[in-house]
Scaffold this motif. Sequence first.
Motif, PDB file in Angstrom:
ATOM      1  N   ALA A  17      43.853  34.048  67.432  1.00  0.00           N
ATOM      2  CA  ALA A  17      44.295  35.380  67.860  1.00  0.00           C
ATOM      3  C   ALA A  17      43.301  36.029  68.807  1.00  0.00           C
ATOM      4  CB  ALA A  17      44.524  36.278  66.646  1.00  0.00           C
ATOM      5  N   GLY A  18      42.493  35.221  69.505  1.00  0.00           N
ATOM      6  CA  GLY A  18      41.665  35.772  70.565  1.00  0.00           C
ATOM      7  C   GLY A  18      42.547  36.196  71.729  1.00  0.00           C
ATOM      8  N   PRO A  19      41.959  36.593  72.860  1.00  0.00           N
ATOM      9  CA  PRO A  19      42.782  37.049  73.989  1.00  0.00           C
ATOM     10  C   PRO A  19      43.829  36.047  74.455  1.00  0.00           C
ATOM     11  CG  PRO A  19      40.521  37.717  74.307  1.00  0.00           C
ATOM     12  CD  PRO A  19      40.524  36.835  73.087  1.00  0.00           C
ATOM     13  N   ALA A  20      43.475  34.763  74.526  1.00  0.00           N
ATOM     14  CA  ALA A  20      44.448  33.760  74.978  1.00  0.00           C
ATOM     15  C   ALA A  20      45.594  33.622  73.983  1.00  0.00           C
ATOM     16  CB  ALA A  20      43.769  32.419  75.186  1.00  0.00           C
ATOM     17  N   GLY A  21      45.270  33.503  72.697  1.00  0.00           N
ATOM     18  CA  GLY A  21      46.307  33.348  71.689  1.00  0.00           C
ATOM     19  C   GLY A  21      47.165  34.584  71.550  1.00  0.00           C
ATOM     20  N   ALA A  22      46.532  35.762  71.526  1.00  0.00           N
ATOM     21  CA  ALA A  22      47.288  37.000  71.382  1.00  0.00           C
ATOM     22  C   ALA A  22      48.186  37.234  72.590  1.00  0.00           C
ATOM     23  CB  ALA A  22      46.341  38.176  71.187  1.00  0.00           C
ATOM     24  N   ALA A  23      47.669  36.994  73.798  1.00  0.00           N
ATOM     25  CA  ALA A  23      48.496  37.166  74.996  1.00  0.00           C
ATOM     26  C   ALA A  23      49.673  36.202  75.002  1.00  0.00           C
ATOM     27  CB  ALA A  23      47.649  36.972  76.253  1.00  0.00           C
ATOM     28  N   THR A  24      49.443  34.972  74.542  1.00  0.00           N
ATOM     29  CA  THR A  24      50.538  33.997  74.443  1.00  0.00           C
ATOM     30  C   THR A  24      51.601  34.480  73.471  1.00  0.00           C
ATOM     31  OG1 THR A  24      49.007  32.170  74.909  1.00  0.00           O
ATOM     32  CG2 THR A  24      51.095  31.598  73.869  1.00  0.00           C
ATOM     33  N   ALA A  25      51.171  34.969  72.319  1.00  0.00           N
ATOM     34  CA  ALA A  25      52.118  35.430  71.303  1.00  0.00           C
ATOM     35  C   ALA A  25      52.894  36.653  71.781  1.00  0.00           C
ATOM     36  CB  ALA A  25      51.371  35.759  70.012  1.00  0.00           C
ATOM     37  N   ILE A  26      52.217  37.587  72.443  1.00  0.00           N
ATOM     38  CA  ILE A  26      52.902  38.785  72.951  1.00  0.00           C
ATOM     39  C   ILE A  26      53.918  38.403  74.011  1.00  0.00           C
ATOM     40  CG2 ILE A  26      52.556  40.913  74.270  1.00  0.00           C
ATOM     41  CD1 ILE A  26      49.763  41.077  72.865  1.00  0.00           C
ATOM     42  N   ARG A  27      53.509  37.540  74.946  1.00  0.00           N
ATOM     43  CA  ARG A  27      54.430  37.102  76.013  1.00  0.00           C
ATOM     44  C   ARG A  27      55.626  36.386  75.404  1.00  0.00           C
ATOM     45  NH1 ARG A  27      57.704  36.530  79.077  1.00  0.00           N
ATOM     46  NH2 ARG A  27      57.724  35.607  81.151  1.00  0.00           N
ATOM     47  N   ALA A  28      55.408  35.553  74.408  1.00  0.00           N
ATOM     48  CA  ALA A  28      56.499  34.827  73.772  1.00  0.00           C
ATOM     49  C   ALA A  28      57.459  35.781  73.072  1.00  0.00           C
ATOM     50  CB  ALA A  28      55.945  33.805  72.784  1.00  0.00           C
ATOM     51  N   ALA A  29      56.907  36.775  72.369  1.00  0.00           N
ATOM     52  CA  ALA A  29      57.758  37.748  71.671  1.00  0.00           C
ATOM     53  C   ALA A  29      58.585  38.543  72.667  1.00  0.00           C
ATOM     54  CB  ALA A  29      56.900  38.672  70.824  1.00  0.00           C
ATOM     55  N   LEU A  30      57.988  38.944  73.775  1.00  0.00           N
ATOM     56  CA  LEU A  30      58.731  39.695  74.792  1.00  0.00           C
ATOM     57  C   LEU A  30      59.801  38.833  75.455  1.00  0.00           C
ATOM     58  CD1 LEU A  30      55.775  41.655  76.463  1.00  0.00           C
ATOM     59  CD2 LEU A  30      57.560  42.580  74.963  1.00  0.00           C
ATOM     60  N   ALA A  31      59.599  37.517  75.434  1.00  0.00           N
ATOM     61  CA  ALA A  31      60.587  36.594  76.001  1.00  0.00           C
ATOM     62  C   ALA A  31      61.693  36.250  75.012  1.00  0.00           C
ATOM     63  CB  ALA A  31      59.899  35.318  76.475  1.00  0.00           C
ATOM     64  N   GLY A  32      61.640  36.830  73.814  1.00  0.00           N
ATOM     65  CA  GLY A  32      62.693  36.604  72.831  1.00  0.00           C
ATOM     66  C   GLY A  32      62.455  35.449  71.891  1.00  0.00           C
ATOM     67  N   LEU A  33      61.260  34.870  71.916  1.00  0.00           N
ATOM     68  CA  LEU A  33      60.949  33.769  71.018  1.00  0.00           C
ATOM     69  C   LEU A  33      60.409  34.312  69.698  1.00  0.00           C
ATOM     70  CD1 LEU A  33      59.091  31.375  73.497  1.00  0.00           C
ATOM     71  CD2 LEU A  33      61.510  31.326  72.856  1.00  0.00           C
ATOM     72  N   SER A  34      60.638  33.589  68.621  1.00  0.00           N
ATOM     73  CA  SER A  34      60.038  33.935  67.336  1.00  0.00           C
ATOM     74  C   SER A  34      58.655  33.304  67.265  1.00  0.00           C
ATOM     75  CB  SER A  34      60.917  33.454  66.183  1.00  0.00           C
ATOM     76  OG  SER A  34      61.185  32.069  66.294  1.00  0.00           O
ATOM     77  N   VAL A  35      57.675  34.073  66.786  1.00  0.00           N
ATOM     78  CA  VAL A  35      56.276  33.674  66.862  1.00  0.00           C
ATOM     79  C   VAL A  35      55.558  33.993  65.562  1.00  0.00           C
ATOM     80  CG1 VAL A  35      54.181  33.770  68.277  1.00  0.00           C
ATOM     81  CG2 VAL A  35      56.374  34.470  69.268  1.00  0.00           C
ATOM     82  N   VAL A  36      54.625  33.114  65.188  1.00  0.00           N
ATOM     83  CA  VAL A  36      53.676  33.383  64.114  1.00  0.00           C
ATOM     84  C   VAL A  36      52.291  33.030  64.647  1.00  0.00           C
ATOM     85  CG1 VAL A  36      52.842  32.693  61.828  1.00  0.00           C
ATOM     86  CG2 VAL A  36      55.291  33.005  62.215  1.00  0.00           C
ATOM     87  N   VAL A  37      51.318  33.897  64.366  1.00  0.00           N
ATOM     88  CA  VAL A  37      49.928  33.655  64.762  1.00  0.00           C
ATOM     89  C   VAL A  37      49.110  33.355  63.510  1.00  0.00           C
ATOM     90  CG1 VAL A  37      47.871  34.622  65.870  1.00  0.00           C
ATOM     91  CG2 VAL A  37      50.164  35.225  66.725  1.00  0.00           C
ATOM     92  N   VAL A  38      48.251  32.344  63.593  1.00  0.00           N
ATOM     93  CA  VAL A  38      47.342  32.011  62.496  1.00  0.00           C
ATOM     94  C   VAL A  38      45.915  32.211  62.982  1.00  0.00           C
ATOM     95  CG1 VAL A  38      46.536  30.218  60.930  1.00  0.00           C
ATOM     96  CG2 VAL A  38      48.961  30.360  61.512  1.00  0.00           C
ATOM     97  N   GLU A  39      45.152  33.009  62.249  1.00  0.00           N
ATOM     98  CA  GLU A  39      43.770  33.330  62.637  1.00  0.00           C
ATOM     99  C   GLU A  39      42.930  33.541  61.385  1.00  0.00           C
ATOM    100  OE1 GLU A  39      40.440  33.820  63.852  1.00  0.00           O
ATOM    101  OE2 GLU A  39      41.776  33.763  65.598  1.00  0.00           O
TER     102      GLU A  39
END
Length: 347
Positions: A17-39
């Motif tokens: 959930a650093g900047p790369a992971g968090a940005a990926t998860a946010i972009r994916a959620a905004l694109a309509g994908l379901s996402v889970v982050v593990v940190e």
Amino acid sequence: MSSAAARPEVDLLVAGAGPAGAATAIRAALAGLSVVVVEPRTAPIDKACGEGIAHSAASYLSRLGVKPSGRPFHGIRYLDAQHSVDARFAAGPGLGVRRTTLHAALMSRLAELDVPVVRARVGPVMQNATSVTAAGVTARYLAAADGLHSPIRRQFGLAVSGRRVEVRRGLRQHFAVAPWTDLVEVYWSGLGEAYVTPVADDLVGVAILTSARGTFDSHLDAFPRLQRRLRGAQAASDVLGAGPLRQRVRARTAGRVLLVGDAAGYVDALTGEGIAVAVRTSAELVECVRADRPQDYEAAWRRVSWECRLLTASLLWARNRAILAPRIVPAAAALPGVYRSIVNRLS
């Protein structure tokens, strides 16, 4: 590595959930994908880095709805014992922001989007033709954003081992002093470089990059101009370290596992483009997941990162040559237009 077929619970599992992971998860959620982050780490997460975000990266984060508080900076200044040269940004300011402040803003945005952040270690990753399973979650794809020394990269044999010409590391500390300029300053010496980033109205961050062994204070002795600037200023944080910085990677994908951020490979912090490259490549990763075409990610990653990688590698090559290193700042001062153009290519 395979597992019995399991129906994916989510589209994308993000490891880190650093900047790369968090940005990926946010972009994916905004694109309509379901996402889970593990940190596994407790937020906010700190890291030894320069804390300067390029204009392009700050703009991208803003479009994602991430707007951390910080202090704008308007260019880069190179200095050595005799020379000083400025390159101001043409496109707009960058943002100096404490890494903990940035991480808090990213986590807040994940919460707004209802993206679950599971506090756990990813552990072993198993995959088959249709899914990836890790940390008890089965997903269609896994984005490995687990950092400079990525265990996932190592698990899938994607790291390239070999002789290191020079092992460089970074040390960072903050000082309670009002910034004396609206630029990021880069002090050069025989020991390495010291980056000074204004991150608040009463705070600067100092990051030293070097291959020499020693403490932050002993390294600071190599930068007398900077020492004079910091005279009387109180240290406002502990010293954090990171490295070795150079991480070579043979490929960014292994089946349904895709590497992003520092996990995807790292040259050096010389040009300060870590966040910018991470957010650009995270967008490409999400598009490949949306299209169900992981095979396209390697080329996309190379396409959006090549210029930064080339410029950083070239500058590092010159930095590692005894005859060229002392001439870098004088050359920038003698050719300010060229220096300005290079800086603006990276902004």
